[in-house]
Design an enzyme around this catalytic site. Structure first.
Site, PDB file in Angstrom:
ATOM      1  N   PHE A   1       1.498 -19.302  51.427  1.00 16.38           N
ATOM      2  CA  PHE A   1       2.353 -18.954  50.285  1.00 16.38           C
ATOM      3  C   PHE A   1       2.598 -20.137  49.357  1.00 16.38           C
ATOM      4  N   LEU A   5      12.594  -9.750  36.050  1.00 10.43           N
ATOM      5  CA  LEU A   5      13.587  -8.736  35.690  1.00 10.43           C
ATOM      6  C   LEU A   5      14.673  -8.534  36.756  1.00 10.43           C
ATOM      7  N   LYS A  18       4.864 -20.939  40.834  1.00 12.06           N
ATOM      8  CA  LYS A  18       4.605 -19.535  40.478  1.00 12.06           C
ATOM      9  C   LYS A  18       5.176 -19.073  39.137  1.00 12.06           C
ATOM     10  N   LYS A  42      -4.699 -18.822  40.660  1.00 12.20           N
ATOM     11  CA  LYS A  42      -4.879 -17.804  41.713  1.00 12.20           C
ATOM     12  C   LYS A  42      -6.323 -17.306  41.734  1.00 12.20           C
ATOM     13  N   ASN A  92      13.249 -15.699  35.240  1.00 15.41           N
ATOM     14  CA  ASN A  92      12.220 -15.141  34.353  1.00 15.41           C
ATOM     15  C   ASN A  92      11.985 -13.674  34.657  1.00 15.41           C
ATOM     16  N   ASP A 138       3.130 -10.523  27.742  1.00 12.08           N
ATOM     17  CA  ASP A 138       3.438  -9.344  28.568  1.00 12.08           C
ATOM     18  C   ASP A 138       2.465  -8.200  28.278  1.00 12.08           C
ATOM     19  N   SER A 181      -2.138 -12.395  43.301  1.00  7.80           N
ATOM     20  CA  SER A 181      -1.194 -11.693  42.436  1.00  7.80           C
ATOM     21  C   SER A 181      -1.932 -10.701  41.568  1.00  7.80           C
ATOM     22  N   TYR A 219      -1.201 -20.344  35.645  1.00  7.54           N
ATOM     23  CA  TYR A 219      -0.807 -19.846  36.970  1.00  7.54           C
ATOM     24  C   TYR A 219      -1.819 -18.811  37.461  1.00  7.54           C
ATOM     25  N   ARG A 231       6.218  -1.488  35.507  1.00  8.07           N
ATOM     26  CA  ARG A 231       5.661  -2.325  36.578  1.00  8.07           C
ATOM     27  C   ARG A 231       5.799  -1.613  37.912  1.00  8.07           C
ATOM     28  N   ARG A 280       7.986 -10.059  24.947  1.00  8.15           N
ATOM     29  CA  ARG A 280       7.765 -11.408  25.460  1.00  8.15           C
ATOM     30  C   ARG A 280       6.258 -11.708  25.336  1.00  8.15           C
ATOM     31  N   PRO A 281       5.913 -12.874  24.742  1.00  8.71           N
ATOM     32  CA  PRO A 281       4.483 -13.183  24.598  1.00  8.71           C
ATOM     33  C   PRO A 281       3.777 -13.139  25.946  1.00  8.71           C
TER      34      PRO A 281
HETATM   35  P1  NAD Z   1       8.791 -19.354  46.286  1.00  8.42           P
HETATM   36  O1  NAD Z   1       8.782 -20.415  45.246  1.00  8.42           O
HETATM   37  O2  NAD Z   1      10.090 -18.738  46.645  1.00  8.42           O
HETATM   38  O3  NAD Z   1       8.108 -19.887  47.627  1.00  8.42           O
HETATM   39  C1  NAD Z   1       7.081 -20.849  47.623  1.00  8.42           C
HETATM   40  C2  NAD Z   1       7.432 -21.908  48.643  1.00  8.42           C
HETATM   41  O4  NAD Z   1       6.367 -22.863  48.690  1.00  8.42           O
HETATM   42  C3  NAD Z   1       8.703 -22.683  48.278  1.00  8.42           C
HETATM   43  O5  NAD Z   1       9.565 -22.717  49.394  1.00  8.42           O
HETATM   44  C4  NAD Z   1       8.206 -24.081  47.909  1.00  8.42           C
HETATM   45  O6  NAD Z   1       9.128 -25.088  48.262  1.00  8.42           O
HETATM   46  C5  NAD Z   1       6.920 -24.183  48.707  1.00  8.42           C
HETATM   47  N1  NAD Z   1       5.891 -25.047  48.118  1.00  8.42           N
HETATM   48  C6  NAD Z   1       5.419 -25.048  46.849  1.00  8.42           C
HETATM   49  N2  NAD Z   1       4.462 -25.982  46.713  1.00  8.42           N
HETATM   50  C7  NAD Z   1       4.308 -26.583  47.933  1.00  8.42           C
HETATM   51  C8  NAD Z   1       3.480 -27.601  48.429  1.00  8.42           C
HETATM   52  N3  NAD Z   1       2.593 -28.226  47.642  1.00  8.42           N
HETATM   53  N4  NAD Z   1       3.583 -27.960  49.729  1.00  8.42           N
HETATM   54  C9  NAD Z   1       4.477 -27.344  50.539  1.00  8.42           C
HETATM   55  N5  NAD Z   1       5.306 -26.371  50.129  1.00  8.42           N
HETATM   56  C10 NAD Z   1       5.226 -25.991  48.827  1.00  8.42           C
HETATM   57  O7  NAD Z   1       7.747 -18.228  45.803  1.00  8.42           O
HETATM   58  P2  NAD Z   1       7.505 -16.771  46.367  1.00  8.42           P
HETATM   59  O8  NAD Z   1       8.019 -15.807  45.356  1.00  8.42           O
HETATM   60  O9  NAD Z   1       7.958 -16.670  47.762  1.00  8.42           O
HETATM   61  O10 NAD Z   1       5.922 -16.706  46.277  1.00  8.42           O
HETATM   62  C11 NAD Z   1       5.109 -16.998  47.404  1.00  8.42           C
HETATM   63  C12 NAD Z   1       3.663 -16.854  47.009  1.00  8.42           C
HETATM   64  O11 NAD Z   1       3.427 -15.551  46.500  1.00  8.42           O
HETATM   65  C13 NAD Z   1       3.192 -17.824  45.932  1.00  8.42           C
HETATM   66  O12 NAD Z   1       1.884 -18.239  46.244  1.00  8.42           O
HETATM   67  C14 NAD Z   1       3.206 -16.987  44.679  1.00  8.42           C
HETATM   68  O13 NAD Z   1       2.285 -17.456  43.728  1.00  8.42           O
HETATM   69  C15 NAD Z   1       2.782 -15.634  45.229  1.00  8.42           C
HETATM   70  N6  NAD Z   1       3.234 -14.506  44.409  1.00  8.42           N
HETATM   71  C16 NAD Z   1       4.558 -14.362  44.148  1.00  8.42           C
HETATM   72  C17 NAD Z   1       4.987 -13.306  43.337  1.00  8.42           C
HETATM   73  C18 NAD Z   1       6.448 -13.117  43.020  1.00  8.42           C
HETATM   74  O14 NAD Z   1       6.752 -12.376  42.092  1.00  8.42           O
HETATM   75  N7  NAD Z   1       7.382 -13.717  43.734  1.00  8.42           N
HETATM   76  C19 NAD Z   1       4.044 -12.410  42.819  1.00  8.42           C
HETATM   77  C20 NAD Z   1       2.696 -12.581  43.120  1.00  8.42           C
HETATM   78  C21 NAD Z   1       2.305 -13.651  43.928  1.00  8.42           C
HETATM   79  C1  UD1 Z   2       5.658 -11.768  35.746  1.00 12.40           C
HETATM   80  C2  UD1 Z   2       4.526 -12.719  35.483  1.00 12.40           C
HETATM   81  C3  UD1 Z   2       3.349 -12.363  36.367  1.00 12.40           C
HETATM   82  C4  UD1 Z   2       3.771 -12.321  37.847  1.00 12.40           C
HETATM   83  C5  UD1 Z   2       4.916 -11.321  37.991  1.00 12.40           C
HETATM   84  C6  UD1 Z   2       5.437 -11.197  39.387  1.00 12.40           C
HETATM   85  C7  UD1 Z   2       4.846 -13.314  33.104  1.00 12.40           C
HETATM   86  C8  UD1 Z   2       4.274 -13.236  31.718  1.00 12.40           C
HETATM   87  N1  UD1 Z   2       4.168 -12.660  34.068  1.00 12.40           N
HETATM   88  O1  UD1 Z   2       5.175 -10.515  35.381  1.00 12.40           O
HETATM   89  O2  UD1 Z   2       2.301 -13.288  36.204  1.00 12.40           O
HETATM   90  O3  UD1 Z   2       2.677 -11.922  38.638  1.00 12.40           O
HETATM   91  O4  UD1 Z   2       5.992 -11.746  37.131  1.00 12.40           O
HETATM   92  O5  UD1 Z   2       6.111 -12.351  39.743  1.00 12.40           O
HETATM   93  O6  UD1 Z   2       5.828 -13.986  33.331  1.00 12.40           O
HETATM   94  N2  UD1 Z   2      11.735  -8.059  31.370  1.00 12.40           N
HETATM   95  C9  UD1 Z   2      12.761  -7.880  30.477  1.00 12.40           C
HETATM   96  N3  UD1 Z   2      13.771  -8.807  30.453  1.00 12.40           N
HETATM   97  C10 UD1 Z   2      13.803  -9.889  31.294  1.00 12.40           C
HETATM   98  C11 UD1 Z   2      12.737 -10.062  32.211  1.00 12.40           C
HETATM   99  C12 UD1 Z   2      11.707  -9.121  32.207  1.00 12.40           C
HETATM  100  O7  UD1 Z   2      12.779  -6.926  29.703  1.00 12.40           O
HETATM  101  O8  UD1 Z   2      14.732 -10.699  31.212  1.00 12.40           O
HETATM  102  C13 UD1 Z   2      10.661  -7.042  31.413  1.00 12.40           C
HETATM  103  C14 UD1 Z   2       9.274  -7.576  31.149  1.00 12.40           C
HETATM  104  O9  UD1 Z   2       8.970  -7.523  29.778  1.00 12.40           O
HETATM  105  C15 UD1 Z   2       8.401  -6.622  31.981  1.00 12.40           C
HETATM  106  C16 UD1 Z   2       9.307  -6.262  33.167  1.00 12.40           C
HETATM  107  O10 UD1 Z   2      10.634  -6.543  32.746  1.00 12.40           O
HETATM  108  O11 UD1 Z   2       8.134  -5.436  31.260  1.00 12.40           O
HETATM  109  C17 UD1 Z   2       9.006  -7.074  34.431  1.00 12.40           C
HETATM  110  O12 UD1 Z   2       9.035  -8.456  34.101  1.00 12.40           O
HETATM  111  P1  UD1 Z   2       8.861  -9.587  35.238  1.00 12.40           P
HETATM  112  O13 UD1 Z   2       9.810  -9.343  36.328  1.00 12.40           O
HETATM  113  O14 UD1 Z   2       8.941 -10.905  34.543  1.00 12.40           O
HETATM  114  O15 UD1 Z   2       7.409  -9.345  35.812  1.00 12.40           O
HETATM  115  P2  UD1 Z   2       5.989  -9.258  35.056  1.00 12.40           P
HETATM  116  O16 UD1 Z   2       6.146  -9.231  33.598  1.00 12.40           O
HETATM  117  O17 UD1 Z   2       5.241  -8.143  35.684  1.00 12.40           O
END
Ligand code: NAD
Ligand code: UD1
Length: 341
Positions: free
Chosen positions: A82, A201, A86, A154, A199, A296, A126, A150, A232, A293-294
């Site tokens: 993980f 929602l 991100k 991936k 960032n 999106d 992702s 980002y 979404r 949002r740019p």
């Molecule tokens: P998060 O930031 O909560 O967790 C990531 C963890 O990795 C953190 O605890 C951070 O301290 C640790 N970390 C980062 N870089 C590191 C490094 N170089 N060495 C050791 N530890 C490190 O994020 P999350 O939401 O739990 O996401 C986990 C994974 O899922 C990520 O790879 C992210 O890209 C992927 N992902 C997340 C989402 C989402 O919306 N949360 C969506 C799609 C994919």
């Molecule tokens: C974002 C990331 C995407 C990532 C995903 C899951 C961007 C451009 N994309 O996508 O790469 O995989 O999160 O972590 O950041 N919204 C609002 N107001 C807010 C926040 C969001 O209206 O304050 C809207 C957005 O326009 C979108 C929806 O809510 O339609 C979901 O947004 P968000 O949670 O940021 O996820 P993604 O846009 O799917």
């Protein structure tokens, strides 16, 4: 079969939920996390929920020596990766930090695994790798096109894993493409607290409900969707976590590189999420319309049928559960995890 699993980034949002599921199913867990965006309190809470102990090593995954010795010392036989940065917007502003952390982190981890003879890996990808999809639902064979550093990090790691799998057929690699993780553990003990202004929602809505934010800005009401706001595929983080266990269990049956979407298959609009959260918290969520949002896209939801067929996994928890659990976590932890000191 009980396994010794290394979870990189296990102190973060998704990783901590996966640790719970692993430990509840009898696996032994070793976490490596540099705590850049994670908390040691999350790991204490994982132990509290499960009544079991895990091992924690504070280290960076780019420290190949530290990772390899952890793999050897703890007899690790599978890794769930993980650890990554991100935030899409931040990745545009700081591309080198993202490529360094995410790409070099993955390379260092894979080298350490080679050195230790560990060849079972589950990797967090992702839905962002699909870019703006030509249609919905999105299946795994759709064209890939990341649109920001980002997403490109991936996609590059996915390519690297495909190349590794082709060169060294003894590897078993599962690439999981998450849609929009949301919610928290039903205990209210672990969840997500983004640093600074959220960032995404769901955390923004939760912080608005708890009074930390005044008003949700809805980014665009002129999309070609049923109410004009973005759609979404939100997936409960506990469902998502269970998907990792299904993938881990199937690795041996599917040698080489396998790729699965983890989503529910159902899309919800921003306004539908607001309404569902209002039902969960019993309060109105103030919101105002703003421009798009740019970067999106209008709509994005998964075809989750491959994961159902090949992993025997499908999402079980609905939007009401995501909102209720998110609200429970937010109320109990309005400022996130306490300072461990
Ligand atoms: P998060 O930031 O909560 O967790 C990531 C963890 O990795 C953190 O605890 C951070 O301290 C640790 N970390 C980062 N870089 C590191 C490094 N170089 N060495 C050791 N530890 C490190 O994020 P999350 O939401 O739990 O996401 C986990 C994974 O899922 C990520 O790879 C992210 O890209 C992927 N992902 C997340 C989402 C989402 O919306 N949360 C969506 C799609 C994919
Ligand atoms: C974002 C990331 C995407 C990532 C995903 C899951 C961007 C451009 N994309 O996508 O790469 O995989 O999160 O972590 O950041 N919204 C609002 N107001 C807010 C926040 C969001 O209206 O304050 C809207 C957005 O326009 C979108 C929806 O809510 O339609 C979901 O947004 P968000 O949670 O940021 O996820 P993604 O846009 O799917």
């Amino acid at each position: 079969m009980s396994r010794n699993v290394l979870v990189t980034g296990g102190a973060g949002y998704i990783g901590s939920h996966v640790c719970v599921e692993l430990m509840q199913q009898g696996h032994q867990v070793v976490v490596i996390d540099n705590l850049d965006n994670g908390s040691p309190v999350a790991l204490q809470r994982v132990e509290q929920i499960t009544g079991k102990r895990l091992r924690f090593i504070q280290a960076d995954v780019r420290d190949q020596v530290a990772v390899q010795s952890a793999l050897v010392e703890h007899g690790v036989d599978a890794v769930i990766h993980f650890a990554a940065l991100k935030a899409v917007g931040e990745s545009v502003a700081r591309p080198l930090a993202y490529y360094d952390n995410n790409l070099n982190g993955a390379i260092s981890l894979l080298r350490a695994m080679q050195g230790a003879g560990v060849t079972d890996l589950v990797f967090s990808s992702s839905a962002t790798v699909y870019g703006d999809p030509r249609s919905n639902p999105i299946s795994e064979d759709f064209p890939l096109r990341a649109t920001n550093p980002y997403g490109r990090s991936k996609l590059m790691i996915e390519d690297m894993l495909r190349d590794l799998g082709a060169a060294e057929p003894n590897w078993n690699i599962s690439i999981l493409r998450y849609f929009n993780p949301a919610g928290a553990h039903p205990s209210g003990l672990i969840g997500e607290h983004p640093s600074g202004v959220p960032n995404n929602l769901m955390p923004y809505i939760a912080q608005t409900a708890s009074g930390l934010r005044d008003c949700l800005a809805v980014f665009g009401d002129d999309y070609p969707t049923r109410d004009g706001t973005g759609v979404r595929d939100y997936i409960h983080v506990v469902d998502l976590a269970r998907g990792h266990l299904s993938a881990l269990a199937r690795l041996a049956q599917h040698p080489g590189v396998i790729i699965h979407n983890l989503g529910t298959g159902t899309g919800y609009s921003v306004l539908e999420i607001v309404a569902a959260f209002e039902r969960a918290c019993g309060m109105p969520i103030p919101y105002r319309m703003e421009s798009r949002r740019p970067g999106d896209i209008a709509e994005c939801f998964a075809d989750p049928s491959l994961a159902r067929a090949e992993l025997g996994w499908s999402a079980q928890l609905d939007l009401a559960a995501m909102c209720a659990d998110s609200w429970r976590w937010q109320q109990a932890n309005p400022q996130g995890y306490p300072d461990p000191s």
